[in-house]
Design a protein around this motif. Structure first.
Motif, PDB file in Angstrom:
ATOM      1  N   PHE A  44      58.522  22.160  87.933  1.00 49.57           N
ATOM      2  CA  PHE A  44      59.731  23.008  87.758  1.00 49.57           C
ATOM      3  C   PHE A  44      60.858  22.125  87.785  1.00 49.57           C
ATOM      4  N   GLY A  45      60.968  20.892  87.454  1.00 53.48           N
ATOM      5  CA  GLY A  45      62.137  19.887  87.177  1.00 53.48           C
ATOM      6  C   GLY A  45      62.165  19.200  88.224  1.00 53.48           C
ATOM      7  N   TYR A  46      61.404  19.355  89.308  1.00 58.01           N
ATOM      8  CA  TYR A  46      61.513  18.405  90.831  1.00 58.01           C
ATOM      9  C   TYR A  46      60.415  17.101  90.672  1.00 58.01           C
ATOM     10  N   SER A  47      59.763  17.060  89.494  1.00 60.06           N
ATOM     11  CA  SER A  47      58.857  15.709  89.272  1.00 60.06           C
ATOM     12  C   SER A  47      59.907  14.583  89.131  1.00 60.06           C
ATOM     13  N   ASP A  48      59.331  13.489  89.382  1.00 59.65           N
ATOM     14  CA  ASP A  48      60.385  12.430  89.380  1.00 59.65           C
ATOM     15  C   ASP A  48      60.192  11.722  88.049  1.00 59.65           C
ATOM     16  N   LYS A  49      59.085  12.173  87.238  1.00 61.75           N
ATOM     17  CA  LYS A  49      58.808  11.738  85.962  1.00 61.75           C
ATOM     18  C   LYS A  49      59.631  12.243  84.862  1.00 61.75           C
ATOM     19  N   VAL A  50      60.204  13.252  85.230  1.00 61.97           N
ATOM     20  CA  VAL A  50      61.147  13.695  84.211  1.00 61.97           C
ATOM     21  C   VAL A  50      62.504  13.329  84.200  1.00 61.97           C
ATOM     22  N   SER A  51      62.741  12.374  85.215  1.00 55.90           N
ATOM     23  CA  SER A  51      63.934  11.494  85.189  1.00 55.90           C
ATOM     24  C   SER A  51      64.044  10.615  84.113  1.00 55.90           C
ATOM     25  N   ASP A  52      62.703  10.136  83.770  1.00 56.60           N
ATOM     26  CA  ASP A  52      62.733   9.303  82.263  1.00 56.60           C
ATOM     27  C   ASP A  52      62.151   9.954  81.197  1.00 56.60           C
ATOM     28  N   LEU A  53      63.028  10.826  80.330  1.00 52.52           N
ATOM     29  CA  LEU A  53      62.166  11.742  79.454  1.00 52.52           C
ATOM     30  C   LEU A  53      61.158  10.804  78.401  1.00 52.52           C
ATOM     31  N   PRO A  54      61.858   9.632  77.961  1.00 53.86           N
ATOM     32  CA  PRO A  54      61.000   8.997  76.886  1.00 53.86           C
ATOM     33  C   PRO A  54      59.928   8.548  77.594  1.00 53.86           C
ATOM     34  N   ALA A  55      59.624   7.989  78.661  1.00 55.06           N
ATOM     35  CA  ALA A  55      58.330   7.721  79.679  1.00 55.06           C
ATOM     36  C   ALA A  55      57.495   9.232  79.626  1.00 55.06           C
ATOM     37  N   TYR A  56      58.268  10.120  79.899  1.00 50.70           N
ATOM     38  CA  TYR A  56      57.545  11.217  80.169  1.00 50.70           C
ATOM     39  C   TYR A  56      56.925  12.038  78.976  1.00 50.70           C
ATOM     40  N   PHE A  57      57.701  11.949  78.082  1.00 45.96           N
ATOM     41  CA  PHE A  57      57.054  12.425  76.524  1.00 45.96           C
ATOM     42  C   PHE A  57      55.784  11.594  76.130  1.00 45.96           C
ATOM     43  N   LYS A  58      56.042  10.222  76.506  1.00 47.66           N
ATOM     44  CA  LYS A  58      55.007   9.437  75.940  1.00 47.66           C
ATOM     45  C   LYS A  58      53.729   9.530  76.697  1.00 47.66           C
ATOM     46  N   GLU A  59      53.782   9.990  77.941  1.00 49.73           N
ATOM     47  CA  GLU A  59      52.784  10.408  78.814  1.00 49.73           C
ATOM     48  C   GLU A  59      52.042  11.757  78.431  1.00 49.73           C
ATOM     49  N   ARG A  60      52.948  12.590  78.332  1.00 50.07           N
ATOM     50  CA  ARG A  60      52.444  13.784  77.769  1.00 50.07           C
ATOM     51  C   ARG A  60      51.683  13.929  76.652  1.00 50.07           C
ATOM     52  N   ASN A  61      52.192  13.078  75.449  1.00 53.14           N
ATOM     53  CA  ASN A  61      51.617  13.040  74.259  1.00 53.14           C
ATOM     54  C   ASN A  61      50.039  12.352  74.167  1.00 53.14           C
ATOM     55  N   GLN A  62      50.160  11.431  75.294  1.00 54.02           N
ATOM     56  CA  GLN A  62      48.664  10.801  75.283  1.00 54.02           C
ATOM     57  C   GLN A  62      47.913  11.738  76.249  1.00 54.02           C
ATOM     58  N   ASP A  63      48.376  12.574  77.017  1.00 54.57           N
ATOM     59  CA  ASP A  63      47.368  13.403  77.762  1.00 54.57           C
ATOM     60  C   ASP A  63      47.206  14.848  77.304  1.00 54.57           C
ATOM     61  N   THR A  64      47.972  15.215  76.341  1.00 49.38           N
ATOM     62  CA  THR A  64      47.832  16.658  75.757  1.00 49.38           C
ATOM     63  C   THR A  64      46.922  16.470  74.395  1.00 49.38           C
ATOM     64  N   LEU A  65      45.840  16.997  74.338  1.00 49.07           N
ATOM     65  CA  LEU A  65      45.038  16.979  73.043  1.00 49.07           C
ATOM     66  C   LEU A  65      45.182  17.839  72.215  1.00 49.07           C
ATOM     67  N   VAL A  66      45.503  17.787  70.863  1.00 51.41           N
ATOM     68  CA  VAL A  66      45.462  18.557  69.796  1.00 51.41           C
ATOM     69  C   VAL A  66      44.222  18.458  69.011  1.00 51.41           C
ATOM     70  N   ILE A  67      43.327  19.488  68.868  1.00 54.28           N
ATOM     71  CA  ILE A  67      42.108  19.336  68.314  1.00 54.28           C
ATOM     72  C   ILE A  67      41.747  20.445  67.309  1.00 54.28           C
ATOM     73  N   PRO A  68      42.186  20.025  65.935  1.00 52.54           N
ATOM     74  CA  PRO A  68      41.723  21.115  65.013  1.00 52.54           C
ATOM     75  C   PRO A  68      40.208  21.412  64.972  1.00 52.54           C
ATOM     76  N   GLN A  69      39.992  22.623  64.806  1.00 50.97           N
ATOM     77  CA  GLN A  69      38.436  23.031  64.599  1.00 50.97           C
ATOM     78  C   GLN A  69      38.185  22.952  63.041  1.00 50.97           C
ATOM     79  N   CYS A  70      36.841  22.218  62.897  1.00 47.91           N
ATOM     80  CA  CYS A  70      36.548  22.206  61.412  1.00 47.91           C
ATOM     81  C   CYS A  70      35.514  23.372  61.444  1.00 47.91           C
ATOM     82  N   GLU A  71      35.822  24.479  60.549  1.00 44.40           N
ATOM     83  CA  GLU A  71      34.846  25.615  60.463  1.00 44.40           C
ATOM     84  C   GLU A  71      35.214  26.289  58.992  1.00 44.40           C
TER      85      GLU A  71
END
Length: 257
Positions: free
Chosen positions: A127-154
């Motif tokens: 809720f905003g108290y993580s130290d990681k959000v103090s550096d948003l570009p670094a936080y965005f990079k980490e979240r982009n790497q860890d968040t999986l977007v997976i289209p389903q082929c059907e």
């Protein structure tokens, strides 16, 4: 912000196994974790889940060191944003038909510079108290790497565009839905049919050529094992309700002999 365990394991060369989560209850989530599953997919497309029940499910999975993926109902901004803000670590996108649909999901699901995901101080940021959000570009990079977007082929349309879809920056992998894909190809549940085998090989190659993960559904343990042997990174075996029913049926047959 819990570590995405299946991402860590796949990147380390491990194959991971999970199941579809159709029943509603945190005790079942705990049982999946105790059994040793790597992940489960909360099925918002076909089940009766509500957004309110998702938080407890995700939190329980975190306590049991499992990754939570979610198959969304349909493609909309809220269906992409809300589960990610709760803490879901990856989204399965059903019924994909066009390249533009995939690009739209990436735009909503990934932070800049890959997409334009809206920023919110949710529980995944403490809720905003993580130290990681103090550096948003670094936080965005980490979240982009860890968040999986997976289209389903059907669908035939997704299959026809699979090479272009796999090449999109922000797509992390493809989830193969064998039942709907064979139905769409006019060969319902004929998994040994040459048409399906050719389609499967095409999807698998497109993923490997673009360094994307391969996910697939296996209706039973035999199918799941075959897909593991095929080389898929992640196999979703059956669903929790089916596995429980089969276990109790086997128990009754044994006891009543």
């Amino acid at each position: 912000m819990k570590e995405n365990m299946i991402l860590k394991k796949i990147q380390a060369g491990e194959q991971v196994v999970g199941t579809f989560f159709e029943t509603i209850g945190t005790s079942i989530v705990e049982c999946l974790g105790i059994a040793g599953l790597d992940f489960f997919i909360v099925d918002f497309e076909h089940s009766t889940f509500t957004a309110e029940s998702l938080l407890e499910i995700v939190h329980t999975a975190e306590l049991r060191d499992m990754s939570t993926l979610m198959r969304i109902k349909d493609i909309s901004r809220s269906n992409v944003l809300r589960p990610l803000d709760v803490g879901v670590q990856g989204l399965i996108i059903p019924n994909i038909r066009t390249v533009d649909e995939v690009k739209q999901v990436v735009d909503w699901g990934k932070y800049a510079p890959i997409g334009n995901r809206g920023f919110f101080l949710s529980r995944v940021t403490d809720f905003g108290y993580s130290d990681k959000v103090s550096d948003l570009p670094a936080y965005f990079k980490e979240r982009n790497q860890d968040t999986l977007v997976i289209p389903q082929c059907e669908t035939p349309e997704c299959l026809e565009n699979i090479e272009e879809i796999c090449a999109i920056d922000g797509v992390d992998g493809i989830f193969v839905g064998p039942f709907d894909l064979t139905i769409a190809l006019g060969i319902p549940a004929q998994f040994d049919h040459p048409i399906f085998k050719e389609a499967l090989a095409r999807i698998y190659k497109a993923c490997r050529d673009n360094n994307k993960f391969t996910f697939i559904f296996g209706a039973n343990t035999d199918q799941a094992k075959n897909y593991i042997d095929y080389g898929f990174d992640a196999v979703t075996c059956s669903m929790d309700a089916t596995i429980m029913i089969e276990a109790f049926k086997n128990m009754l047959e044994t006891v009543k002999k």
